[in-house]
Design a protein around this motif. Structure first.
Motif, PDB file in Angstrom:
ATOM      1  N   SER A 208       0.818  -1.208   0.000  1.00  0.00           N
ATOM      2  CA  SER A 208       0.000   0.000   0.000  1.00  0.00           C
ATOM      3  C   SER A 208       0.856   1.265   0.000  1.00  0.00           C
ATOM      4  CB  SER A 208      -0.930   0.019   1.217  1.00  0.00           C
ATOM      5  OG  SER A 208      -0.177   0.010   2.420  1.00  0.00           O
ATOM      6  N   LEU A 209       2.173   1.103   0.059  1.00  0.00           N
ATOM      7  CA  LEU A 209       3.099   2.226   0.031  1.00  0.00           C
ATOM      8  C   LEU A 209       4.174   1.965  -1.020  1.00  0.00           C
ATOM      9  CD1 LEU A 209       3.701   2.864   3.869  1.00  0.00           C
ATOM     10  CD2 LEU A 209       2.293   4.245   2.320  1.00  0.00           C
ATOM     11  N   PRO A 210       4.721   3.026  -1.638  1.00  0.00           N
ATOM     12  CA  PRO A 210       5.801   2.826  -2.601  1.00  0.00           C
ATOM     13  C   PRO A 210       7.055   2.293  -1.909  1.00  0.00           C
ATOM     14  CG  PRO A 210       5.484   5.164  -2.143  1.00  0.00           C
ATOM     15  CD  PRO A 210       4.332   4.446  -1.504  1.00  0.00           C
ATOM     16  N   ASN A 211       7.815   1.499  -2.631  1.00  0.00           N
ATOM     17  CA  ASN A 211       9.085   0.950  -2.129  1.00  0.00           C
ATOM     18  C   ASN A 211       8.902   0.110  -0.863  1.00  0.00           C
ATOM     19  OD1 ASN A 211      10.603   2.328  -4.188  1.00  0.00           O
ATOM     20  ND2 ASN A 211      10.355   4.194  -2.987  1.00  0.00           N
ATOM     21  N   ALA A 212       7.766  -0.549  -0.764  1.00  0.00           N
ATOM     22  CA  ALA A 212       7.523  -1.490   0.329  1.00  0.00           C
ATOM     23  C   ALA A 212       7.669  -2.906  -0.223  1.00  0.00           C
ATOM     24  CB  ALA A 212       6.139  -1.290   0.922  1.00  0.00           C
ATOM     25  N   TYR A 213       8.382  -3.751   0.520  1.00  0.00           N
ATOM     26  CA  TYR A 213       8.686  -5.099   0.032  1.00  0.00           C
ATOM     27  C   TYR A 213       8.495  -6.122   1.144  1.00  0.00           C
ATOM     28  CZ  TYR A 213      11.054  -2.473  -3.668  1.00  0.00           C
ATOM     29  OH  TYR A 213      11.334  -1.602  -4.696  1.00  0.00           O
ATOM     30  N   ALA A 214       8.465  -7.376   0.717  1.00  0.00           N
ATOM     31  CA  ALA A 214       8.514  -8.508   1.636  1.00  0.00           C
ATOM     32  C   ALA A 214       9.811  -9.266   1.393  1.00  0.00           C
ATOM     33  CB  ALA A 214       7.316  -9.425   1.437  1.00  0.00           C
ATOM     34  N   TYR A 215      10.247 -10.042   2.378  1.00  0.00           N
ATOM     35  CA  TYR A 215      11.551 -10.707   2.304  1.00  0.00           C
ATOM     36  C   TYR A 215      11.448 -12.109   2.897  1.00  0.00           C
ATOM     37  CZ  TYR A 215      12.795  -5.738   2.108  1.00  0.00           C
ATOM     38  OH  TYR A 215      12.843  -4.399   1.792  1.00  0.00           O
ATOM     39  N   ILE A 216      12.297 -12.986   2.395  1.00  0.00           N
ATOM     40  CA  ILE A 216      12.465 -14.300   3.002  1.00  0.00           C
ATOM     41  C   ILE A 216      13.924 -14.449   3.419  1.00  0.00           C
ATOM     42  CG2 ILE A 216      12.437 -16.792   2.651  1.00  0.00           C
ATOM     43  CD1 ILE A 216      10.159 -16.481   0.750  1.00  0.00           C
ATOM     44  N   TYR A 217      14.136 -14.837   4.677  1.00  0.00           N
ATOM     45  CA  TYR A 217      15.473 -15.093   5.221  1.00  0.00           C
ATOM     46  C   TYR A 217      15.616 -16.606   5.398  1.00  0.00           C
ATOM     47  CZ  TYR A 217      16.012 -10.143   6.586  1.00  0.00           C
ATOM     48  OH  TYR A 217      16.124  -8.763   6.598  1.00  0.00           O
ATOM     49  N   THR A 218      16.666 -17.165   4.793  1.00  0.00           N
ATOM     50  CA  THR A 218      16.874 -18.609   4.845  1.00  0.00           C
ATOM     51  C   THR A 218      18.309 -18.914   5.227  1.00  0.00           C
ATOM     52  OG1 THR A 218      15.257 -18.861   3.048  1.00  0.00           O
ATOM     53  CG2 THR A 218      16.612 -20.775   3.584  1.00  0.00           C
ATOM     54  N   GLU A 219      18.481 -19.833   6.171  1.00  0.00           N
ATOM     55  CA  GLU A 219      19.828 -20.234   6.614  1.00  0.00           C
ATOM     56  C   GLU A 219      20.255 -21.521   5.928  1.00  0.00           C
ATOM     57  OE1 GLU A 219      22.722 -22.592   8.750  1.00  0.00           O
ATOM     58  OE2 GLU A 219      20.574 -23.075   8.626  1.00  0.00           O
ATOM     59  N   GLN A 220      21.525 -21.553   5.491  1.00  0.00           N
ATOM     60  CA  GLN A 220      22.108 -22.776   4.942  1.00  0.00           C
ATOM     61  C   GLN A 220      23.600 -22.782   5.240  1.00  0.00           C
ATOM     62  OE1 GLN A 220      21.395 -23.414   0.762  1.00  0.00           O
ATOM     63  NE2 GLN A 220      21.931 -25.576   0.877  1.00  0.00           N
ATOM     64  N   SER A 221      24.021 -23.799   5.984  1.00  0.00           N
ATOM     65  CA  SER A 221      25.437 -23.958   6.342  1.00  0.00           C
ATOM     66  C   SER A 221      25.998 -22.729   7.035  1.00  0.00           C
ATOM     67  CB  SER A 221      26.257 -24.284   5.088  1.00  0.00           C
ATOM     68  OG  SER A 221      25.768 -25.465   4.469  1.00  0.00           O
ATOM     69  N   GLY A 222      25.214 -22.138   7.910  1.00  0.00           N
ATOM     70  CA  GLY A 222      25.688 -21.002   8.691  1.00  0.00           C
ATOM     71  C   GLY A 222      25.581 -19.659   8.017  1.00  0.00           C
ATOM     72  N   GLU A 223      25.193 -19.641   6.757  1.00  0.00           N
ATOM     73  CA  GLU A 223      25.018 -18.393   6.021  1.00  0.00           C
ATOM     74  C   GLU A 223      23.538 -18.128   5.802  1.00  0.00           C
ATOM     75  OE1 GLU A 223      27.451 -16.301   5.174  1.00  0.00           O
ATOM     76  OE2 GLU A 223      28.916 -17.636   6.126  1.00  0.00           O
ATOM     77  N   VAL A 224      23.154 -16.844   5.811  1.00  0.00           N
ATOM     78  CA  VAL A 224      21.747 -16.483   5.640  1.00  0.00           C
ATOM     79  C   VAL A 224      21.576 -15.725   4.329  1.00  0.00           C
ATOM     80  CG1 VAL A 224      19.779 -15.211   6.588  1.00  0.00           C
ATOM     81  CG2 VAL A 224      21.396 -16.351   8.126  1.00  0.00           C
ATOM     82  N   SER A 225      20.680 -16.220   3.499  1.00  0.00           N
ATOM     83  CA  SER A 225      20.346 -15.516   2.256  1.00  0.00           C
ATOM     84  C   SER A 225      19.050 -14.741   2.462  1.00  0.00           C
ATOM     85  CB  SER A 225      20.176 -16.499   1.093  1.00  0.00           C
ATOM     86  OG  SER A 225      19.080 -17.367   1.321  1.00  0.00           O
ATOM     87  N   VAL A 226      18.966 -13.578   1.797  1.00  0.00           N
ATOM     88  CA  VAL A 226      17.783 -12.730   1.896  1.00  0.00           C
ATOM     89  C   VAL A 226      17.267 -12.446   0.490  1.00  0.00           C
ATOM     90  CG1 VAL A 226      16.822 -10.558   2.736  1.00  0.00           C
ATOM     91  CG2 VAL A 226      18.704 -11.646   3.978  1.00  0.00           C
ATOM     92  N   GLU A 227      16.025 -12.826   0.247  1.00  0.00           N
ATOM     93  CA  GLU A 227      15.377 -12.565  -1.037  1.00  0.00           C
ATOM     94  C   GLU A 227      14.295 -11.512  -0.853  1.00  0.00           C
ATOM     95  OE1 GLU A 227      14.682 -16.330  -3.544  1.00  0.00           O
ATOM     96  OE2 GLU A 227      14.655 -17.057  -1.463  1.00  0.00           O
ATOM     97  N   ARG A 228      14.206 -10.592  -1.822  1.00  0.00           N
ATOM     98  CA  ARG A 228      13.232  -9.506  -1.745  1.00  0.00           C
ATOM     99  C   ARG A 228      12.128  -9.721  -2.784  1.00  0.00           C
ATOM    100  NH1 ARG A 228      14.827  -3.273  -2.869  1.00  0.00           N
ATOM    101  NH2 ARG A 228      14.454  -3.912  -5.033  1.00  0.00           N
TER     102      ARG A 228
END
Length: 237
Positions: A208-228
């Motif tokens: 409902s606002l410009p430049n607003a996003y959702a994200y998924i944080y996933t851990e694998q082998s001690g590292e965390v990836s972030v997808e927007r």
């Protein structure tokens, strides 16, 4: 089950109006019965008046309130209100206190039953966290000293994962990153003005606002990836 979880935004300033209108539309009724549950704010009167103004006066709902912190409140009354409405909207505030009160009054099963019967479940901030397995919560800010920290809080478990609201406005990225890295849990985060619409296990981003996003944080082998993810995109969950 239809659930809309909003990451944040000021309902009184119409920052979530598009999301609020979508919530109402999902009932399939022109004048839906909207039940506002402001437990997390201590049933704040001003919050109730704002909800009436937006959902009642502007969006055409028949508004009712479930006020769990005042005298005379009962399990029977709560269940009746929950099972009689077309949509439930849970307000923001102290998530931990809210969930404790709900469990004391034994209304969690009524919420689940309503959702399974077609009632639209929704909410913002604490009212979004509550539907997930857990959330990154600021509940300690309401009771602790100035050294409080965000923490993982078990929630109702209607939806999978850990939910984090207010990602862009309250600097929650670093603590969420650490939570996912150490726990191995998957997290879903929303900026203010972003929401996740769940229907039958499929999750889609709404904004409902410009430049607003959702994200998924996933851990694998001690590292965390972030997808927007942007408005309209489905989350690979």
């Amino acid at each position: 089950m239809k659930v809309i979880t909003i990451g944040g935004g000021e309902i009184s300033e119409l920052e979530t109006l598009d999301l609020d209108a979508f919530i109402c539309s999902q009932t399939g009724k022109s004048n839906p019965k909207a039940l506002f549950i402001p437990t997390a704010s201590g049933d704040a009167d001003g919050y109730c008046k704002t909800f009436q103004r937006i959902y009642g006066d502007r969006l055409g709902c028949e508004v009712d309130f479930l006020l769990a912190t005042g005298p005379g409140f009962s399990h029977q009354q709560a269940v009746q209100k929950i099972l009689d409405c077309d949509l439930v909207y849970v307000g923001g505030g102290n998530t931990q206190r809210m969930l404790a009160i709900w469990r004391d009054f034994r209304i969690v099963e009524a919420l689940r039953q309503a959702g399974e019967r077609g009632t639209v479940l929704s909410g913002l901030s604490a009212g979004a966290i509550c539907w997930y397995e857990a959330g990154l919560s600021d509940s300690d800010r309401f009771t602790a000293d100035s050294n409080w920290k965000l923490k993982r809080l078990d929630a109702l478990g209607f939806l999978p994962g850990v939910f984090c609201p207010h990602l862009d406005k309250e600097q929650r990225h670093a603590p969420l990153l650490e939570l996912v890295r150490t726990s191995g849990e998957r997290a879903i985060a929303c900026d203010n003005g972003a929401a996740i619409y769940w229907q039958d296990g499929v999750a889609q981003v709404l904004t409902s606002l410009p430049n607003a996003y959702a994200y998924i944080y996933t851990e694998q082998s001690g590292e965390v990836s972030v997808e927007r993810f942007s408005a309209g995109q489905k989350l690979p969950l």
